[in-house]
Design a protein around this motif. Sequence first.
Motif, PDB file in Angstrom:
ATOM      1  N   PHE A 109     -15.011 -16.440 -29.674  1.00  0.00           N
ATOM      2  CA  PHE A 109     -13.765 -15.843 -29.205  1.00  0.00           C
ATOM      3  C   PHE A 109     -13.225 -16.544 -27.963  1.00  0.00           C
ATOM      4  N   ILE A 110     -14.066 -16.693 -26.953  1.00  0.00           N
ATOM      5  CA  ILE A 110     -13.572 -17.038 -25.624  1.00  0.00           C
ATOM      6  C   ILE A 110     -13.313 -18.524 -25.438  1.00  0.00           C
ATOM      7  N   VAL A 111     -14.099 -19.396 -26.058  1.00  0.00           N
ATOM      8  CA  VAL A 111     -13.929 -20.834 -25.812  1.00  0.00           C
ATOM      9  C   VAL A 111     -12.601 -21.344 -26.362  1.00  0.00           C
ATOM     10  N   PRO A 112     -12.267 -21.133 -27.653  1.00  0.00           N
ATOM     11  CA  PRO A 112     -10.957 -21.626 -28.123  1.00  0.00           C
ATOM     12  C   PRO A 112      -9.782 -20.936 -27.430  1.00  0.00           C
ATOM     13  N   ALA A 113      -9.907 -19.622 -27.164  1.00  0.00           N
ATOM     14  CA  ALA A 113      -8.794 -18.911 -26.539  1.00  0.00           C
ATOM     15  C   ALA A 113      -8.527 -19.427 -25.132  1.00  0.00           C
ATOM     16  N   THR A 114      -9.576 -19.598 -24.337  1.00  0.00           N
ATOM     17  CA  THR A 114      -9.392 -20.105 -22.977  1.00  0.00           C
ATOM     18  C   THR A 114      -8.897 -21.541 -22.986  1.00  0.00           C
ATOM     19  N   PHE A 115      -9.439 -22.350 -23.883  1.00  0.00           N
ATOM     20  CA  PHE A 115      -9.010 -23.752 -23.969  1.00  0.00           C
ATOM     21  C   PHE A 115      -7.518 -23.835 -24.278  1.00  0.00           C
ATOM     22  N   ALA A 116      -7.060 -23.096 -25.283  1.00  0.00           N
ATOM     23  CA  ALA A 116      -5.653 -23.160 -25.677  1.00  0.00           C
ATOM     24  C   ALA A 116      -4.746 -22.596 -24.590  1.00  0.00           C
ATOM     25  N   LEU A 117      -5.133 -21.448 -23.993  1.00  0.00           N
ATOM     26  CA  LEU A 117      -4.293 -20.827 -22.974  1.00  0.00           C
ATOM     27  C   LEU A 117      -4.190 -21.696 -21.729  1.00  0.00           C
ATOM     28  N   SER A 118      -5.315 -22.212 -21.248  1.00  0.00           N
ATOM     29  CA  SER A 118      -5.286 -23.035 -20.031  1.00  0.00           C
ATOM     30  C   SER A 118      -4.527 -24.343 -20.261  1.00  0.00           C
ATOM     31  N   LEU A 119      -4.680 -24.944 -21.431  1.00  0.00           N
ATOM     32  CA  LEU A 119      -3.939 -26.169 -21.736  1.00  0.00           C
ATOM     33  C   LEU A 119      -2.443 -25.878 -21.841  1.00  0.00           C
ATOM     34  N   GLY A 120      -2.085 -24.766 -22.478  1.00  0.00           N
ATOM     35  CA  GLY A 120      -0.671 -24.408 -22.571  1.00  0.00           C
ATOM     36  C   GLY A 120      -0.056 -24.149 -21.203  1.00  0.00           C
ATOM     37  N   LEU A 121      -0.774 -23.437 -20.336  1.00  0.00           N
ATOM     38  CA  LEU A 121      -0.270 -23.205 -18.979  1.00  0.00           C
ATOM     39  C   LEU A 121      -0.110 -24.510 -18.210  1.00  0.00           C
ATOM     40  N   ALA A 122      -1.074 -25.404 -18.363  1.00  0.00           N
ATOM     41  CA  ALA A 122      -0.991 -26.693 -17.662  1.00  0.00           C
ATOM     42  C   ALA A 122       0.213 -27.505 -18.135  1.00  0.00           C
ATOM     43  N   LEU A 123       0.470 -27.509 -19.445  1.00  0.00           N
ATOM     44  CA  LEU A 123       1.635 -28.241 -19.964  1.00  0.00           C
ATOM     45  C   LEU A 123       2.937 -27.656 -19.446  1.00  0.00           C
ATOM     46  N   MET A 124       3.034 -26.319 -19.383  1.00  0.00           N
ATOM     47  CA  MET A 124       4.259 -25.694 -18.893  1.00  0.00           C
ATOM     48  C   MET A 124       4.457 -25.952 -17.407  1.00  0.00           C
ATOM     49  N   VAL A 125       3.407 -25.790 -16.613  1.00  0.00           N
ATOM     50  CA  VAL A 125       3.535 -26.004 -15.170  1.00  0.00           C
ATOM     51  C   VAL A 125       3.826 -27.465 -14.870  1.00  0.00           C
ATOM     52  N   TYR A 190     -13.664  -3.219 -28.521  1.00  0.00           N
ATOM     53  CA  TYR A 190     -14.206  -3.604 -27.214  1.00  0.00           C
ATOM     54  C   TYR A 190     -14.144  -5.119 -27.003  1.00  0.00           C
ATOM     55  N   TRP A 191     -14.144  -5.902 -28.093  1.00  0.00           N
ATOM     56  CA  TRP A 191     -14.018  -7.352 -27.928  1.00  0.00           C
ATOM     57  C   TRP A 191     -12.671  -7.724 -27.330  1.00  0.00           C
ATOM     58  N   LEU A 192     -11.627  -6.986 -27.672  1.00  0.00           N
ATOM     59  CA  LEU A 192     -10.313  -7.251 -27.092  1.00  0.00           C
ATOM     60  C   LEU A 192     -10.347  -7.075 -25.583  1.00  0.00           C
ATOM     61  N   VAL A 193     -11.021  -6.040 -25.110  1.00  0.00           N
ATOM     62  CA  VAL A 193     -11.111  -5.785 -23.667  1.00  0.00           C
ATOM     63  C   VAL A 193     -11.918  -6.872 -22.976  1.00  0.00           C
ATOM     64  N   ILE A 194     -13.070  -7.230 -23.551  1.00  0.00           N
ATOM     65  CA  ILE A 194     -13.953  -8.209 -22.924  1.00  0.00           C
ATOM     66  C   ILE A 194     -13.300  -9.591 -22.874  1.00  0.00           C
ATOM     67  N   VAL A 195     -12.682  -9.994 -23.964  1.00  0.00           N
ATOM     68  CA  VAL A 195     -12.090 -11.330 -24.025  1.00  0.00           C
ATOM     69  C   VAL A 195     -10.870 -11.441 -23.109  1.00  0.00           C
TER      70      VAL A 195
END
Length: 331
Positions: A109-125, A190-195
């Motif tokens: 759950f967390i590795v692909p989601a964090t990778f995609a979100l952080s890369l997307g934020l970096a591209l926008m900023v 609960y996975w939604l909350v944790i992730v």
Amino acid sequence: MSVRTTEGAGAGAETSPQPASPAPRPSFGARMLGPQRRNLWFWVFVGPFAIGLGLFTYVPLAWSVYLSFFDAHNTVTPTDFVGLDNYTSMLGDDAFLGSLGTFLLFTVFIVPATFALSLGLALMVNRLRFAQAFFRSVFFLPTACSYVVASLIWKLSIFNGVRFGLANTVLGWFGGDQTAWLSTTHPPWYWLVIVTVRLWLQAGFYMILFLAGLQRISPQLYEAAAVDGARPGWQVFRHLTFPQLRATSVAVVLLLVINAFQAFDEFYNLLSDARGYPPYARPPLVYLYYTALGREQNLGLGSAGAVILALIIAVATVVQARWFGLGRKED
């Protein structure tokens, strides 16, 4: 005549020059300080940190390995040597193996989601022409927040299982039913909350890493791509930007996997209550916490589990590094 004889005898009496004796080897302290004590200030600043690292990190690690070979119930100075019995017990424990499965699911759950979100934020900023420093700081700010505090906010305010929680309030606007987010197992909400809490806490840090990688890409490469007819957007990102971020991407994936292995604060503070910790969503560190510091306080068994977990992290890191070619020279 006698003078010449004397001179000849004196000349004959001269001996060959003796080799110079070697200079005495400097003491250990002198070698540490260097010539003219040039390293003095280095040790003044680094020494306290090195001492603290040894006392509070390496000594406990070594002692944990030592405890793993003993029957250490309620003591840190055991005498009953049991060899590898603690390790075989942990590897045969279904609860411990289940905690490793929880980690694998959390990693998925967390590795692909964090990778995609952080890369997307970096591209926008990175594309911003104004207020770039402001948005960079805003997205990075959650990194400074405590995992415990963030978990309690998610548990008590956002995903509270009663109608006063923010998530249930929003669901009520659209006619949805109230959901007990942390106690519902079918489906496992609960996975939604944790992730989401982990995403909010760490995406800004990895965004900074990707930003550093983006700013190292030469603008001339984009100019050359435009001359060759590359269309801006997905085509440029796929064939130019992302390949140039290869080293940064590998480092980010390695750090994400290691941090996922070390997950504890959000799981424990979100799911535990006065009745204890539920039997589901129990990562390895939570299981080892209850094994070593729970009712039985079996420090030997907990130390064996910690050593096994450390070996798994080391092997997984080496395998990923070899797979991604970390440290390999670029062609």
